[in-house]
Design a protein around this motif. Structure first.
Motif, PDB file in Angstrom:
ATOM      1  N   PRO A 186      56.574 -34.501  11.132  1.00 34.32           N
ATOM      2  CA  PRO A 186      57.094 -34.631   9.767  1.00 34.32           C
ATOM      3  C   PRO A 186      57.750 -35.990   9.561  1.00 34.32           C
ATOM      4  O   PRO A 186      58.062 -36.699  10.513  1.00 34.32           O
ATOM      5  N   GLY A 187      57.965 -36.316   8.307  1.00 35.54           N
ATOM      6  CA  GLY A 187      58.679 -37.558   8.015  1.00 35.54           C
ATOM      7  C   GLY A 187      57.789 -38.620   7.414  1.00 35.54           C
ATOM      8  O   GLY A 187      56.570 -38.585   7.527  1.00 35.54           O
ATOM      9  N   ASP A 188      58.439 -39.574   6.803  1.00 38.56           N
ATOM     10  CA  ASP A 188      57.762 -40.678   6.138  1.00 38.56           C
ATOM     11  C   ASP A 188      57.337 -41.713   7.175  1.00 38.56           C
ATOM     12  O   ASP A 188      58.163 -42.238   7.926  1.00 38.56           O
ATOM     13  N   PHE A 189      56.026 -42.031   7.203  1.00 40.24           N
ATOM     14  CA  PHE A 189      55.499 -42.993   8.167  1.00 40.24           C
ATOM     15  C   PHE A 189      56.080 -44.382   7.932  1.00 40.24           C
ATOM     16  O   PHE A 189      56.087 -45.220   8.835  1.00 40.24           O
ATOM     17  N   ASN A 190      56.577 -44.627   6.740  1.00 40.61           N
ATOM     18  CA  ASN A 190      57.170 -45.926   6.425  1.00 40.61           C
ATOM     19  C   ASN A 190      58.621 -46.040   6.895  1.00 40.61           C
ATOM     20  O   ASN A 190      59.236 -47.092   6.775  1.00 40.61           O
ATOM     21  N   ASN A 191      59.162 -44.921   7.373  1.00 35.09           N
ATOM     22  CA  ASN A 191      60.492 -44.923   7.985  1.00 35.09           C
ATOM     23  C   ASN A 191      60.326 -44.559   9.458  1.00 35.09           C
ATOM     24  O   ASN A 191      60.190 -43.390   9.800  1.00 35.09           O
ATOM     25  N   ARG A 192      60.334 -45.556  10.314  1.00 36.93           N
ATOM     26  CA  ARG A 192      60.083 -45.294  11.727  1.00 36.93           C
ATOM     27  C   ARG A 192      61.298 -45.649  12.572  1.00 36.93           C
ATOM     28  O   ARG A 192      62.029 -46.581  12.266  1.00 36.93           O
ATOM     29  N   ILE A 193      61.447 -44.891  13.640  1.00 38.63           N
ATOM     30  CA  ILE A 193      62.364 -45.277  14.711  1.00 38.63           C
ATOM     31  C   ILE A 193      61.491 -45.667  15.893  1.00 38.63           C
ATOM     32  O   ILE A 193      60.697 -44.861  16.387  1.00 38.63           O
ATOM     33  N   ALA A 194      61.596 -46.901  16.310  1.00 39.91           N
ATOM     34  CA  ALA A 194      60.780 -47.415  17.409  1.00 39.91           C
ATOM     35  C   ALA A 194      61.509 -47.197  18.721  1.00 39.91           C
ATOM     36  O   ALA A 194      62.673 -47.590  18.874  1.00 39.91           O
ATOM     37  N   VAL A 195      60.823 -46.548  19.677  1.00 45.70           N
ATOM     38  CA  VAL A 195      61.352 -46.414  21.029  1.00 45.70           C
ATOM     39  C   VAL A 195      60.630 -47.439  21.902  1.00 45.70           C
ATOM     40  O   VAL A 195      59.432 -47.301  22.167  1.00 45.70           O
ATOM     41  N   LEU A 196      61.344 -48.489  22.293  1.00 47.17           N
ATOM     42  CA  LEU A 196      60.763 -49.527  23.142  1.00 47.17           C
ATOM     43  C   LEU A 196      61.062 -49.191  24.600  1.00 47.17           C
ATOM     44  O   LEU A 196      62.228 -49.118  24.995  1.00 47.17           O
ATOM     45  N   VAL A 197      60.016 -48.963  25.371  1.00 44.62           N
ATOM     46  CA  VAL A 197      60.177 -48.549  26.765  1.00 44.62           C
ATOM     47  C   VAL A 197      60.275 -49.775  27.663  1.00 44.62           C
ATOM     48  O   VAL A 197      59.381 -50.618  27.692  1.00 44.62           O
ATOM     49  N   ALA A 198      61.396 -49.874  28.389  1.00 49.04           N
ATOM     50  CA  ALA A 198      61.620 -50.968  29.338  1.00 49.04           C
ATOM     51  C   ALA A 198      61.822 -50.339  30.712  1.00 49.04           C
ATOM     52  O   ALA A 198      62.911 -49.855  31.033  1.00 49.04           O
ATOM     53  N   GLU A 199      60.770 -50.344  31.520  1.00 49.34           N
ATOM     54  CA  GLU A 199      60.799 -49.636  32.800  1.00 49.34           C
ATOM     55  C   GLU A 199      60.354 -50.557  33.929  1.00 49.34           C
ATOM     56  O   GLU A 199      59.313 -51.200  33.839  1.00 49.34           O
ATOM     57  N   GLY A 200      61.153 -50.618  34.985  1.00 47.23           N
ATOM     58  CA  GLY A 200      60.790 -51.405  36.151  1.00 47.23           C
ATOM     59  C   GLY A 200      61.763 -52.545  36.413  1.00 47.23           C
ATOM     60  O   GLY A 200      62.811 -52.681  35.775  1.00 47.23           O
ATOM     61  N   GLU A 201      61.402 -53.383  37.366  1.00 46.54           N
ATOM     62  CA  GLU A 201      62.188 -54.561  37.726  1.00 46.54           C
ATOM     63  C   GLU A 201      62.068 -55.602  36.613  1.00 46.54           C
ATOM     64  O   GLU A 201      61.017 -55.739  35.993  1.00 46.54           O
TER      65      GLU A 201
ATOM     66  N   THR B 213      67.774 -39.104   7.452  1.00 43.17           N
ATOM     67  CA  THR B 213      68.058 -37.697   7.734  1.00 43.17           C
ATOM     68  C   THR B 213      66.838 -37.048   8.380  1.00 43.17           C
ATOM     69  O   THR B 213      65.716 -37.555   8.289  1.00 43.17           O
ATOM     70  N   GLU B 214      67.069 -35.914   9.048  1.00 45.93           N
ATOM     71  CA  GLU B 214      65.996 -35.189   9.722  1.00 45.93           C
ATOM     72  C   GLU B 214      64.844 -34.921   8.762  1.00 45.93           C
ATOM     73  O   GLU B 214      65.042 -34.435   7.659  1.00 45.93           O
ATOM     74  N   GLY B 215      63.636 -35.264   9.177  1.00 48.12           N
ATOM     75  CA  GLY B 215      62.462 -35.063   8.338  1.00 48.12           C
ATOM     76  C   GLY B 215      62.098 -36.268   7.497  1.00 48.12           C
ATOM     77  O   GLY B 215      61.042 -36.293   6.865  1.00 48.12           O
ATOM     78  N   ASP B 216      62.985 -37.295   7.494  1.00 51.95           N
ATOM     79  CA  ASP B 216      62.719 -38.500   6.696  1.00 51.95           C
ATOM     80  C   ASP B 216      62.028 -39.607   7.492  1.00 51.95           C
ATOM     81  O   ASP B 216      61.625 -40.608   6.924  1.00 51.95           O
TER      82      ASP B 216
END
Length: 588
Positions: A299-314, A522-525
């Motif tokens: 759910p939620g508006d594709f134009n409102n994103r929270i980006a999770v940038l994965v930084a894993e390793g040395e 908000t949740e769902g946005d």
């Protein structure tokens, strides 16, 4: 003629290899784009989660997995992201009746296990079952198994229950025999990464911080299992001290497991749970397969994103390679997230022991620039120590699990004087001509003068002052107080929160919720997107086909020596100024 034949043979082999690779690439592309078959989840299915493999933040998507074979093993690495997604979907899926958990000996850090365990607890709130069966349970495996409704242990199996330990290797004796002299510079009483080269045992400071870290992680581990199994923490500690869990019968008698039984007896219990006829096979569905089925769109508006940038390793400078945090690549991702108006907030998901202090500072600057434009929240996984903490400290909020390993705020530098080794062992000598006194400084082929060592130490001190000053600014803390907490000291998430190095105890979900609130969503946005979403499947497959999967090549040719060669490679990367966890820390 012989040279000509060698060229001909090489050409033939090259053509064959190219054709072989091309064939499988075409098959893979065809399977990805031409197939209209959709995965259908049968009624009365059981989600089978096999965690007896390495778990990392983002898995490897393998388009060839259906073909089987040694190169196309879909079980190499499983992503925490995929485990969480599968359990979230399965909670609402009427076709999935429960979970079969295989967790004899997972290869994962304690905070990763915490994320999975919490997701299993949420799954059980849907009134669906979690069953587990094992021939053996390590303490990490049992930490996950402890939340199950029924815990089966093979009657001839075993269970580890003797407490946690950390063991370190020391190479001073080896270097002494080789006439190699490590030249070490550091700041911080607890910055003990270099002790493996300069000592034959742990310093008192190293023992102190390791003991306190183990106690913190073990306390959290024991309390959670006590709650799940309705046993007292004191009772669990006594069982470990007395080595009372000698065999499966004792595990059953002490209520650590609920049943002793073989695989067929376990499956009989599963059939009864889902009311399946004894003659019918249980419809198991793997995570890989389950995620390919149709699920409700997020759910939620594709134009409102929270980006999770994965930084894993040395943490390394430049473009780096697979399995490391490359400053160049992560900076690009941060810039893209900052400039993308559809991304309203960023969660920096960190799982790193640190690395290059320069690369850490380059990333820190980019995090700082991004945080000026939109909320940036740090989510610490198994570890975010030293350089891993460095790249987190410009974030608006830092979230860590109680058993995350963090802190280690300090700097060290390591060089090796190989003059005696080259001369005494190999007969190689060196001579030089210089325009200035120190033109060849720093060098590994002669002893540095006290003046040169002092200059190097001053550079390390400056790096430490920069690190602690920026950390103090990020934490809104007097720098004197921050330096009391620094000194290279490692902390658990619980300890780090108590002393102000961490803001919130929680996992990735909590970090995402904080990011959403900070961005006034908000949740769902909004929707959550991971970057990178998947490790490039074709690069991974090509690496396996051409033998470029470094760890597998080492394991194949060197056997038990492979880990030591890997350690040597890590040591070589440690030359120069480092912001790194003070040892190769593995808690078992």
């Amino acid at each position: 003629m012989l040279q000509f034949l060698k060229y001909v043979l090489a050409t033939v082999v090259g053509i064959f290899l190219f054709s072989f690779l091309s064939l499988f690439l075409l098959i893979g592309i065809g399977s990805l784009f031409s197939s209209d078959d959709k995965v259908v989840i049968n009624d009365n299915s059981v989600l089978k989660i096999d965690l007896n493999k390495p778990v990392q933040e983002v898995g490897v998507e393998n388009p060839f997995s259906d073909f089987g074979g040694p190169f196309f093993n879909p079980k190499d690495v499983i992503g925490l992201k995929d485990i969480r997604a599968a359990l979230t979907y399965a909670r609402e899926d009427d076709n999935v009746k429960g979970v079969y958990l295989k967790v004899e000996s997972p290869t994962a850090g304690w905070a990763t296990l915490e994320e999975i365990r919490n997701e299993l607890i949420e799954f059980k709130k849907s009134n669906k079952f979690v069953y587990t069966y094992g021939e053996y349970y390590s303490e990490k495996g049992y930490y996950l198994a402890s939340v199950a409704d029924k815990i089966y242990l093979n009657p001839a199996g075993a269970m580890e229950w003797n407490g946690l330990s950390a063991e370190y290797e020391f190479y001073k004796g080896t270097f002494d025999k080789l006439d190699i002299k490590p030249v070490v510079f550091r700041v911080g009483e607890f910055k003990s990464a270099i002790e493996m080269f300069s000592r034959k045992d742990m310093s008192e400071a190293s023992k102190k911080q390791t003991a306190e870290l183990l106690q913190a992680i073990n306390g959290h581990f024991i309390n959670n299992i006590a709650t799940a199994r309705k046993l007292s923490p004191t009772r669990l500690l006594d069982l470990a001290d007395s080595l009372s869990i000698r065999n499966p019968t004792s595990a059953l008698e002490t209520k650590l497991v609920t049943h002793l039984g073989y695989q067929d007896e376990f499956e009989t219990a599963l059939r009864r749970e889902i009311k399946l006829d004894d003659k019918k096979d249980i419809s198991y569905v793997s995570i890989d397969k389950y995620l390919k089925a149709d699920h409700k769109a997020q759910p939620g508006d594709f134009n409102n994103r929270i980006a999770v940038l994965v930084a894993e390793g040395e943490i390394v400078s430049g473009e780096g390679s697979e399995g490391v945090i490359s400053s160049e690549k992560l900076v690009k991702e941060l810039k893209k997230a900052r400039e993308n108006d559809k991304i309203k907030a960023v969660v920096l998901r960190i799982n790193s022991p640190g690395g290059s202090s320069l690369a850490s500072d380059v990333i820190w600057r980019e995090v700082q620039l991004t945080a000026k434009k939109k909320p940036v929240i740090a989510s610490m996984s198994d570890m975010a120590a030293s350089g891993g903490y460095y790249i987190a400290m410009a974030c608006d909020t830092i979230v860590a699990q109680p058993n995350t390993i963090t802190g280690s705020i300090g700097i060290f530098a390591l060089l090796f004087n190989v003059e005696d080794f080259m001369n005494n062992k190999l007969g190689v000598t060196f001579d030089r001509v210089k325009t200035n006194k120190h033109a060849d400084w720093p060098t590994v082929t002669r002893e540095m003068t006290e003046f040169e060592k002092d200059m190097f130490q001053k550079s390390v001190n400056e790096g430490y002052y920069t690190f602690t000053r920026k950390a103090a600014e990020g934490r809104n803390m007097p720098v004197e107080r921050l330096r009391e907490l620094a000194q290279g000291r490692v902390w658990s998430g619980v300890e780090a929160k108590a002393n102000g190095l961490v803001d919130v105890l929680g996992g990735l979900d909590e970090a995402i919720q904080i990011a959403a609130k900070s961005a006034k969503l908000t949740e769902g946005d909004y929707r959550v997107r991971f970057y990178p979403e998947k490790i490039n499947p074709f690069e991974d497959i090509l690496g396996k086909l051409t033998g470029n999967s470094e760890e597998k090549v080492l394991a194949k040719h060197l056997g038990e020596l492979a880990p030591y060669v890997k350690m040597y490679q890590q040591v070589m990367r440690m030359e120069g100024m480092q912001a790194r966890l003070p040892y190769e820390l593995k808690i078992q």
